[in-house]
Design an enzyme around this catalytic site. Structure first.
Site, PDB file in Angstrom:
ATOM      1  N   GLU A  37     -14.574  14.614  12.031  1.00 20.57           N
ATOM      2  CA  GLU A  37     -13.334  14.089  12.606  1.00 20.57           C
ATOM      3  C   GLU A  37     -12.372  15.259  12.805  1.00 20.57           C
ATOM      4  OE1 GLU A  37     -11.852  11.417  13.990  1.00 20.57           O
ATOM      5  OE2 GLU A  37     -10.012  12.603  14.033  1.00 20.57           O
ATOM      6  N   GLN A  38     -11.800  15.346  14.001  1.00 14.74           N
ATOM      7  CA  GLN A  38     -10.939  16.487  14.299  1.00 14.74           C
ATOM      8  C   GLN A  38      -9.633  16.482  13.491  1.00 14.74           C
ATOM      9  OE1 GLN A  38      -9.896  16.376  18.442  1.00 14.74           O
ATOM     10  NE2 GLN A  38      -8.745  14.475  18.270  1.00 14.74           N
ATOM     11  N   ARG A 111      -4.215  -0.705  13.701  1.00 15.65           N
ATOM     12  CA  ARG A 111      -5.360   0.217  13.758  1.00 15.65           C
ATOM     13  C   ARG A 111      -5.478   1.022  12.464  1.00 15.65           C
ATOM     14  NH1 ARG A 111      -6.733   5.469  15.271  1.00 15.65           N
ATOM     15  NH2 ARG A 111      -8.722   5.656  16.383  1.00 15.65           N
ATOM     16  N   TYR A 226       2.146  -9.780  19.095  1.00 19.37           N
ATOM     17  CA  TYR A 226       1.538 -10.574  18.025  1.00 19.37           C
ATOM     18  C   TYR A 226       1.793  -9.870  16.692  1.00 19.37           C
ATOM     19  CZ  TYR A 226      -2.141  -7.103  19.041  1.00 19.37           C
ATOM     20  OH  TYR A 226      -2.835  -5.926  19.290  1.00 19.37           O
ATOM     21  N   ASP A 306     -15.341   4.538  23.453  1.00 23.63           N
ATOM     22  CA  ASP A 306     -14.537   5.040  24.572  1.00 23.63           C
ATOM     23  C   ASP A 306     -15.126   6.297  25.199  1.00 23.63           C
ATOM     24  OD1 ASP A 306     -12.764   3.016  24.245  1.00 23.63           O
ATOM     25  OD2 ASP A 306     -11.070   4.256  23.622  1.00 23.63           O
TER      26      ASP A 306
END
Ligand SMILES: Cc1cc2nc3c(=O)[nH]c(=O)nc-3n(C[C@H](O)[C@H](O)[C@H](O)COP(=O)(O)OP(=O)(O)OC[C@H]3O[C@@H](n4cnc5c(N)ncnc54)[C@H](O)[C@@H]3O)c2cc1C
Length: 400
Positions: A37-38, A111, A226, A306
């Site tokens: 992970e960067q 997230r 929401y 993605d």
């Protein structure tokens, strides 16, 4: 020799939602995995994400049920309203009836909370090594040439060079790994900008904190809001058409006053929400997508999420597709005799579905932003359209 024996080590580029899910699934299937992970930490950034039953099924399988119950919100319904009058155009259930028909609930989550839950599972896996500050900078094509007659793949990272038997590019929309699989396939600006913020629920009247998904359709724009984080925050997304190219970045601030000016004339509820945004919590995100890629793998390198099918968020399926990819790719690697057969099968199973989601999301941009007499027919058909979408989207289960 089984594929599990010959694939001694798998590298994953990217520790977002898709990369972490793939890492956990593969480690549990008995593969040895290193994930790069960067970012310096896995501390999730971003705002709200929708988790529909098609991906909740997979998250439950990897043990996230209790965590989701704790951190996520269960919306009762999705309600669509007219941008100016607030009149209800249509609504569809997301609560008990979706759970009864699909077997799994629908959630809204921040997230960062989802990343936290995935990370907790990942840290429990002895077969999974997490490498932070590990930006993948390139794939060494001399060792993994087309057709993959070579034995392994080498990558360059900010932590040094590493080799493995398979590389999974889960490095998001600006994927470095995709540049190796298919050069010149970068996504393009869609002409839409999403303003995103999370607003403390305590600053809002009760009806704007209700546990439901709210969607407002207007000319050239739409708004979604929401609750997330157990109802503590309200996630607000205002998508507006803009001709100037914007940045695809989760770190670019926007000014709430600019957004307020853009939404002049919108219903009072929307203005109340925008006025409640704190300056430092307002982000402006250029939305990018691209026609479906026809090649998801090359040699010993494969893409997911993605990195290969950047999607407009108008069907709320970006995270869900990355999670589904991770489950299907793991299944193919478990059950096919060679890595080549596994990658071919993976693409064959996933390309039609993700392409359909990409094109339905793009169509939604036109439908949500309609103006003029066409809106009458749109509104009449909207209930049926929501029901149809729920049927083909939410009932999906991994075929492997
Ligand atoms: C910081 C951030 C915040 C987001 N917030 C939201 C949101 O609030 N709502 C929403 O709907 N969608 C959000 N998204 C997009 C959403 O997470 C994705 O559309 C979806 O989850 C697909 O997941 P993914 O794993 O394919 O990609 P992503 O979730 O984008 O994850 C890609 C990961 O790869 C890492 N990475 C990128 N390049 C490299 C490299 N070269 N080497 C190593 N690591 C690399 C990134 O840091 C990131 O952690 C966000 C994406 C990011 C990166």
């Amino acid at each position: 020799m089984s594929l599990k024996q010959s694939l001694k080590h798998i590298l994953i580029a990217g520790g977002g939602i898709g990369g972490l899910t793939a890492g956990i699934r593969l480690a549990r299937a008995g593969f040895s995995v290193s994930l790069f992970e960067q970012a310096e930490t896995f501390e999730g950034f971003g705002a709200g994400i929708q988790l529909s039953p098609n991906c909740v099924a997979i998250l439950y399988e990897i043990g996230l049920a209790r965590g989701l119950e704790r951190l996520a919100c269960r919306p009762e319904r999705v309600r669509v309203r007219h941008w100016q009058s607030g009149r209800m155009i249509t609504e569809a259930p997301l609560g008990r009836s979706i759970e009864a028909s699909t077997g799994f609930p629908y959630f809204h989550i921040h997230r960062a909370d989802l990343i936290e839950l995935l990370l907790a599972e990942a840290l429990e896996e002895p077969n999974l090594v997490l490498k932070q500050s590990g930006r993948v900078t390139g794939v060494d094509s001399d060792l993994a040439t087309e057709g993959s007659h070579t034995d392994n793949i080498q990558i360059s990272t900010t932590l040094g060079r590493y080799s493995a038997d398979l590389l999974i590019g889960a490095d998001g929309i600006h994927s470095v790994v995709r540049d190796y699989v298919l050069p010149d396939a970068s996504p393009a600006f869609s002409g839409n900008v999403a303003w995103r913020a999370t607003v403390p629920a305590a600053k809002l009247p009760p009806h704007l904190r209700a546990h439901q998904a709210n969607l407002w359709w207007g000319p050239g724009a739409h708004v979604v809001h929401y609750p997330v984080r157990g109802g503590e925050l309200v996630n607000l997304v205002c998508v507006v058409e803009e001709h100037n190219r914007a940045n695809e970045s989760w770190h670019e601030y926007g000014r709430p006053s600019e957004l307020l000016a853009r939404l002049a004339g919108w219903h009072e509820d929307i203005l109340v929400l925008v006025k409640a945004i704190d300056d430092e919590a307002c982000f402006k995100w250029g939305l990018f997508d691209r026609p479906p890629l026809q090649a998801w793998h090359r040699g010993r390198v494969v893409l997911l999420g993605d990195a290969c099918h950047a999607t407009l968020p108008f069907l709320a399926q970006g995270a869900a597709m990355a999670i589904e990819d991770a489950a299907v790719l793991t299944g193919c690697l478990q059950h096919e005799p060679t890595h080549r057969a596994a990658l071919v099968r993976y693409q064959k199973l996933r390309l039609p579905r993700t392409s359909r989601v990409q094109s339905a999301s793009r169509r939604n941009a036109r439908v949500f932003h309609m103006d003029g007499p066409g809106t009458l027919a749109r509104n009449l058909l909207s209930g049926a359209a929501l029901g149809w979408t729920a049927r083909w989207l939410y009932h999906y289960r991994s075929p492997v």
